[in-house]
Design an enzyme around this catalytic site. Structure first.
Site, mmCIF file in Angstrom:
data_model
loop_
_atom_site.group_PDB
_atom_site.id
_atom_site.type_symbol
_atom_site.label_atom_id
_atom_site.label_comp_id
_atom_site.label_asym_id
_atom_site.label_seq_id
_atom_site.Cartn_x
_atom_site.Cartn_y
_atom_site.Cartn_z
ATOM 1 N N MET A 29 -6.932 5.807 -1.761
ATOM 2 C CA MET A 29 -6.013 6.657 -1.016
ATOM 3 C C MET A 29 -6.784 7.848 -0.468
ATOM 4 O O MET A 29 -7.506 8.530 -1.184
ATOM 5 C CB MET A 29 -4.888 7.127 -1.946
ATOM 6 C CG MET A 29 -3.935 8.125 -1.325
ATOM 7 S SD MET A 29 -3.008 7.385 0.057
ATOM 8 C CE MET A 29 -2.750 8.845 1.055
ATOM 9 N N GLU A 30 -6.570 8.094 0.834
ATOM 10 C CA GLU A 30 -7.421 9.024 1.573
ATOM 11 C C GLU A 30 -6.980 10.476 1.486
ATOM 12 O O GLU A 30 -7.066 11.190 2.484
ATOM 13 C CB GLU A 30 -7.443 8.603 3.044
ATOM 14 C CG GLU A 30 -6.127 8.822 3.823
ATOM 15 C CD GLU A 30 -5.143 7.668 3.770
ATOM 16 O OE1 GLU A 30 -5.306 6.805 2.887
ATOM 17 O OE2 GLU A 30 -4.220 7.634 4.599
ATOM 18 N N ASN A 31 -6.505 10.953 0.332
ATOM 19 C CA ASN A 31 -6.098 12.355 0.272
ATOM 20 C C ASN A 31 -7.194 13.226 0.864
ATOM 21 O O ASN A 31 -8.375 13.028 0.609
ATOM 22 C CB ASN A 31 -5.859 12.763 -1.181
ATOM 23 C CG ASN A 31 -4.925 11.813 -1.874
ATOM 24 O OD1 ASN A 31 -3.830 11.539 -1.390
ATOM 25 N ND2 ASN A 31 -5.367 11.270 -2.998
ATOM 26 N N HIS A 89 -13.337 2.966 5.274
ATOM 27 C CA HIS A 89 -11.923 3.086 5.646
ATOM 28 C C HIS A 89 -11.372 4.466 5.278
ATOM 29 O O HIS A 89 -10.788 5.165 6.096
ATOM 30 C CB HIS A 89 -11.161 1.973 4.912
ATOM 31 C CG HIS A 89 -9.684 1.946 5.140
ATOM 32 N ND1 HIS A 89 -9.058 0.950 5.855
ATOM 33 C CD2 HIS A 89 -8.687 2.772 4.737
ATOM 34 C CE1 HIS A 89 -7.762 1.165 5.897
ATOM 35 N NE2 HIS A 89 -7.496 2.267 5.210
ATOM 36 N N GLU A 90 -11.594 4.861 4.035
ATOM 37 C CA GLU A 90 -10.991 6.118 3.568
ATOM 38 C C GLU A 90 -11.599 7.320 4.282
ATOM 39 O O GLU A 90 -10.909 8.291 4.571
ATOM 40 C CB GLU A 90 -11.155 6.265 2.054
ATOM 41 C CG GLU A 90 -10.517 5.154 1.234
ATOM 42 C CD GLU A 90 -9.090 4.842 1.621
ATOM 43 O OE1 GLU A 90 -8.323 5.778 1.938
ATOM 44 O OE2 GLU A 90 -8.718 3.658 1.634
ATOM 45 N N GLU A 115 -3.534 3.248 9.971
ATOM 46 C CA GLU A 115 -4.097 2.123 9.213
ATOM 47 C C GLU A 115 -4.859 1.155 10.119
ATOM 48 O O GLU A 115 -5.873 0.594 9.734
ATOM 49 C CB GLU A 115 -3.008 1.402 8.428
ATOM 50 C CG GLU A 115 -2.359 2.259 7.335
ATOM 51 C CD GLU A 115 -3.356 2.848 6.355
ATOM 52 O OE1 GLU A 115 -4.520 2.403 6.322
ATOM 53 O OE2 GLU A 115 -2.978 3.788 5.622
HETATM 54 ZN ZN LIG Z 1 -5.668 3.251 4.954
#
Ligand SMILES: [Zn+2]
Length: 1054
Positions: A433-435, A467-468, A490
């Site tokens: 998860m890209e917080n 990705h993140e 996304e």
């Molecule tokens: Zn994503």
């Protein structure tokens, strides 16, 4: 957010390259891969879209389908403004209605005044917090004035926030108790009143609210008395009813104190644990996306309500804590000493404006390693101390540093925060998860033991990190206005997985090659079903929001972005993205905002393509077209014209009539050639059902090839004569056609045949050239298609005809490539130039072993025997999964027990996973049953791995019935455990149903859906369509399929 943890490897319907023969089970990973060798010819260069032989000339000019035929729902500010309800002036000019109207008006006025006095409410609608914030109006806004009045009187009854208040800043203080897993907090929210209101409506879920207060933010403003406050669980809202109205445009401060448990449920602020030196240790971490910040603190939990945040954490000094920003005060990063009261209090620096779901914090006793990125950004990797000490995080730290520089350069926008932490946690609902500034990864997707990890493991991990980090721009910095456009972040992050990985490892050739099989081919399977949906999909309720995170958003989003990037050309695409990011940074954007910036970039160079008009066809309509290209035989100049038609591609023939109105604006590239020459591609825009286009002179031997390098999101079909010419070309000199197109021809042919657009023999004939194929990608595309067929066929009487045919195609290349050397080649092998060879070797071994090549079996058994007798694992990491599974399926129970023992003793995460999966390959139903039961009852199998076990047992022909029955028997338990985790849930459902193909099994599925289907999300509907398609294929096509195989020429005599 990266969902691969749930859906990786074996996504479901057709996703799997997995196969299991009647004699033994075998599994293959969907390996992300590398193809350094992109052997190409003149036709394989990236499309230049310059006219090649003749000027483009459309011979038809029929009009586009009116836009009104598409679903509405542009996520723009304009649309919101237009849709925003208000009191609409009634035409009152008709004289004869005046009296009646007057009487009614008096009555209404009396009633309304009475109500207003009673409620202290003004009947006016509240605007969104900012542009487009409520692009999709809530139900309360759709039902006319009456509904509006109700919504104004009780705004918490609408599923969306009313919009009267806009948060500016949160001051959040959280005290965390790790001894009893509770936390207590208080939050002060500075809000701006946009529309006068007597209610403060914000989100809160599963929180105990102990006190609330509201004060005016101005000198002498004082407290605004709160009449009462209550939670409204149906919409996860907290409501404060005030004695008097808040006035626009004043600002106020809302204070709430609350407490809650730190649950063991992976969402909100949750806990998990790990073992260090035999001691169980706990950590607590947040996962707020998409709607779980409200479980940790009361907030305006919709993405457009951006605000700044100041966070303080208090906790036991034996722990450390992390958040989006660096520590500002108290217990510096290296100083965790307790305060006077025995607690550590850490105050983190104020964040930039951001959405609630990107806020994050963690309390743990991890250690870290650090590096510095360009411009001094501190990049740190936090993980459990033993992993950090072993260097398992160093690889990710290293690539993170390079990627930060790459994205800054690509987007021409600096990374926004002073630091970026990567946190490796043992349990997480997603891969990552890209917080913002504190991205969280499940350990498998960030820690790497180079000695035992396969190339594919390293590649998957790399792509998750890529990705993140992309999300730090597409997501954190510029956030989609609302969840209907989640693909905007996304899709980009998924597309950049390939672009960013190419930057790190140029020889991997991800964007040009691996993207095709892993993204394009995969999602076209799903999107070819009539149960698919448009990529932009309307959602309202919190319960539905997690549904938008599906393969359509990720993979179709990425495929459309790639198509667009190729149409625009890299330079203009980058220019448009840069403008888009700069225009919307620290804010929100909808898809039309992106289209506008990309169109502007095109216009700046004199190219007048209306990107929005083109892309609406692709984003607001479900599915994709099949484009059929043929030489036009009826024109006067028959040798210079081609006919191109488009229709909605669907696997089921039944649905085709209904969707005949769907049309797309298709950027079709076409090349032509024959045995001796190739004319490079040109771009033709197809707008109509059928069009005729002039090309250069063709003769009877000239073939046509569409969708060059498969940059477009559609399938291409040809007349049978053209297929014959293409097959001939592949057999004589495949290099004339690019690697991407060779893979594309294979995928298109198999799927067109499966759906009944092509005779069954065409794809089988096509793969007859594979003996000449030296590149990995076409082999990979073929093996994916063959495994799909295998699932349909492996219980049929004539199965051997099929497996023999496959083995014949594989044999010569398999023997030529041989086996990898058994030297330990883990470390760095991926980085070496031999990668393409390793992948091809692996693919061929997988095909040979799983379709029953005896030499392959002997080799696998030899490896396992050697391991058992010497207790040294000399199996090359890259093929370990194939060998383990083959060994377990062919050898006796002792081998199963041996692998089971190794599964327990192994510490390397990647190794543990493939050992567990190998256990599902057994022929022994007793062992399979034991494993299935253990997966749910024992903590030997991690919760997130239990689904793997069920799905993999289903992939084994001996286990299919067991898995299908187990799934139905344990549905209540499984649904309780994974029901909310939609990705897991749909992977499970796909995994246990994708191979069902008889009328009796279809009946069982329908029966199950009837009695249990409620609440299972879209996966069951999809499963039903897939199984119906399987049954239909058997009815319509199996006979022809086997007929062709009976007459098939052997490769040697073709
Ligand atoms: Zn994503």
């Amino acid at each position: 957010m990266h969902v691969e943890a749930q859906q990786k490897h074996f996504g479901g319907f057709f996703f799997s390259c997995n196969r299991a023969t009647a004699t033994f089970a075998h599994r293959t990973n969907h390996k992300k891969v590398v193809d350094e060798d992109h052997v190409s010819s003149s036709s394989s260069s990236s499309p230049s879209f310059e006219a090649f032989c003749d000027p483009l000339q459309s011979q038809q000019s029929s009009k586009l389908k009116p836009a009104g035929a598409m679903r509405n729902g542009r996520g723009t500010s304009e649309q919101w403004a237009a849709a925003a309800p208000g009191v609409r002036p009634r035409a009152a000019s008709v004289r004869r209605r005046l009296v009646l109207a007057f009487a009614l008006a008096v009555l209404t006025l009396v009633a309304v005044t009475a109500a207003a006095v009673a409620l202290g409410v003004r009947f006016e609608e509240c605007g969104g917090p900012e542009e487009g914030a409520a692009a999709t109006a809530g139900p309360g806004r759709r039902g006319g004035e009456r509904a509006e009045e109700e919504a104004a009187a009780a705004p918490w009854r609408a599923s969306r926030l009313p919009g009267s208040l806009r948060p500016r800043h949160y001051d959040l203080r959280v005290a965390v108790r790790m001894d009893n897993f509770t936390f207590a907090g208080d939050v002060s929210i500075d809000v701006e009143c946009v529309n006068a209101t007597r209610f403060v409506v914000l989100h809160a879920h599963a929180l105990q609210v102990s006190s609330v207060s509201v004060t005016a933010n101005r000198p002498g403003g004082g407290a605004v008395r709160v009449q009462r406050h209550f939670l409204f669980p149906a919409n996860q809202m907290l409501v404060l009813v005030l004695h008097r109205e808040l006035k626009a445009p004043r600002t106020y401060r809302v204070n709430v104190t609350f407490d809650a448990a730190i649950e063991d449920e992976l969402l909100g602020f949750f806990r998990s644990s790990y073992t260090l030196d035999g001691e169980r240790r706990y950590l607590a971490v947040t996962q707020f996306s998409p709607t779980h910040a409200r479980k940790a603190f009361p907030c305006f939990d919709e993405p457009a309500y951006k605000a700044t945040f100041s966070l303080s954490l208090r906790h036991d000094p034996q722990y450390t804590s992390l958040a989006n920003m660096p520590v500002e005060r108290g217990g510096g990063d290296d100083d965790d000493g307790g305060g006077d009261d025995g607690w550590t209090t850490r105050r983190f620096a104020r964040t930039p404006r951001m959405s609630t779901y990107y806020l994050a914090w963690a309390v743990c006793n991890f250690t870290s390693r650090e590096t510095r990125g360009d411009g001094g950004v501190a990049i740190r990797l936090f993980a459990r101390p033993d992993a950090v000490a072993s260097g398992a995080g160093d690889y990710s730290l290293h690539i993170a540093k390079r990627l930060l520089g790459f994205y800054q350069d690509f987007f021409q926008v600096q990374y926004s925060l002073p630091k970026l932490d990567l946190l490796a946690v043992p349990k997480h609902p997603y891969a990552a998860m890209e917080n913002w500034g504190l991205s969280v990864f499940v350990e498998q997707k960030i820690l790497l033991d180079a000695r035992v990890s396969s190339a594919s493991y390293r590649m998957e991990l790399t792509m998750v990190v890529v990705h993140e980090i992309c999300h730090q721009w597409f997501g954190d910095l510029v956030t989609p206005v609302w969840w209907e456009d989640v693909w905007l972040k996304e899709g980009f992050a998924h597309y950049f997985e390939y672009v960013g990985t190419d930057f790190l490892f140029p020889k991997w050739n991800m964007e040009k090659q691996r993207f095709l099989t892993d993204v394009l081919h995969e999602v076209m399977l799903l999107d070819g079903l009539s149960s698919s949906h448009a990529i932009s999909q309307e959602v309202q309720d919190a319960a539905d929001i997690h549904r938008v995170f599906d393969w359509i958003a990720y993979k179709k989003g990425a495929a459309l972005i790639r198509m667009l990037a190729n149409v625009m050309g890299q330079r203009l695409f980058r220019k448009g993205l840069n403008d888009y990011l700069l225009s919307h940074m620290y804010g929100n954007a909808a898809r039309d905002d992106l289209w506008r910036k990309l169109s502007e970039a095109m216009r700046s160079e004199g190219q007048g393509i209306d990107i929005g008009a083109v892309m609406d066809r692709w984003t607001l309509q479900m599915g994709y077209p099949v484009v059929t290209i043929s030489k036009n035989r009826s024109e006067r100049f028959a040798t210079r014209y081609i006919t191109v038609s488009q229709e909605h591609f669907l696997y089921g023939q039944d649905g085709r009539g209904n969707s005949s109105s769907l049309q797309w604006q298709v950027p079709l590239t076409v090349a032509m050639g024959n045995g001796s020459w190739v004319c490079s591609e040109r771009l033709i825009w197809i707008h109509n059902k059928t069009e005729t286009h002039r090309v250069s002179e063709m003769d009877d031997e000239t073939w046509l090839l569409g969708n060059i390098n498969q940059t477009g999101y559609f399938r291409v079909n040809y007349d049978l004569q053209n297929w014959k010419l293409l097959i001939q070309q592949l057999r004589t000199n495949p290099q004339v056609i690019s690697v991407g197109n060779r893979a594309g021809l294979i995928d298109d042919a198999f799927n067109l045949a499966r759906a009944g657009y092509l005779p069954q023999g065409v794809p089988l004939q096509l793969i007859g050239y594979l003996a000449e194929e030296a590149a990995f990608l076409p082999w990979h595309a073929a093996s994916r298609a063959l495994y799909q067929l295998d699932k349909l066929l492996d219980r049929t009487d004539d199965y051997a005809l099929f497996s023999d045919y496959v083995l014949k195609q594989v044999a010569s290349r398999y023997h030529q490539m041989g086996w990898p050397s058994n030297a330990a080649n883990g470390d760095g092998s991926v980085l070496r130039a031999s990668y393409q060879t390793e992948e091809l070797q692996r693919e061929l071994i997988m095909l040979a072993c799983s379709f029953g090549n005896k030499q392959c079996h002997r080799q696998a058994v030899g490896y396992i025997s050697d391991w058992i007798s010497s207790n040294k694992n000399r199996i090359p990491p890259n093929i370990r999964d194939v060998i383990y599974c083959t060994g377990v399926s062919l050898m006796d129970e002792d081998v199963w027990e041996f692998i089971w023992m190794k599964f327990h003793s192994s510490n390397a995460i990647s190794e543990k996973k493939i050992l567990l999966e190998a256990l599902t390959c057994s022929d022994n139903t007793f062992l399979l049953n034991r494993l299935l039961n253990l997966s749910l009852t024992s903590d030997l199998v991690a919760e997130q791995d239990a689904i793997d076990v069920v799905v993999h047992v289903g992939r084994n022909p001996r286990g299919r019935n067991l898995a299908w029955r187990f799934f139905r028997d344990k549905w209540d338990v499984l649904n309780a455990r994974y029901g909310e985790a939609l990705f897991m849930n749909s992977r499970l459902i796909n995994g246990v149903t994708e191979f069902l193909n008889t009328d009796a099994e279809l009946y069982e599925l329908k029966d199950f859906i009837q009695s249990n289907g409620v609440g299972a999300g879209p996966a069951l509907a999809r499963a039903l369509e897939v199984v119906e398609g399987n049954v239909r294929w058997h009815r319509l096509h199996r006979r022809h399929f086997y007929q062709w195989l009976r007459k098939a020429p052997s490769p040697a005599h073709r």
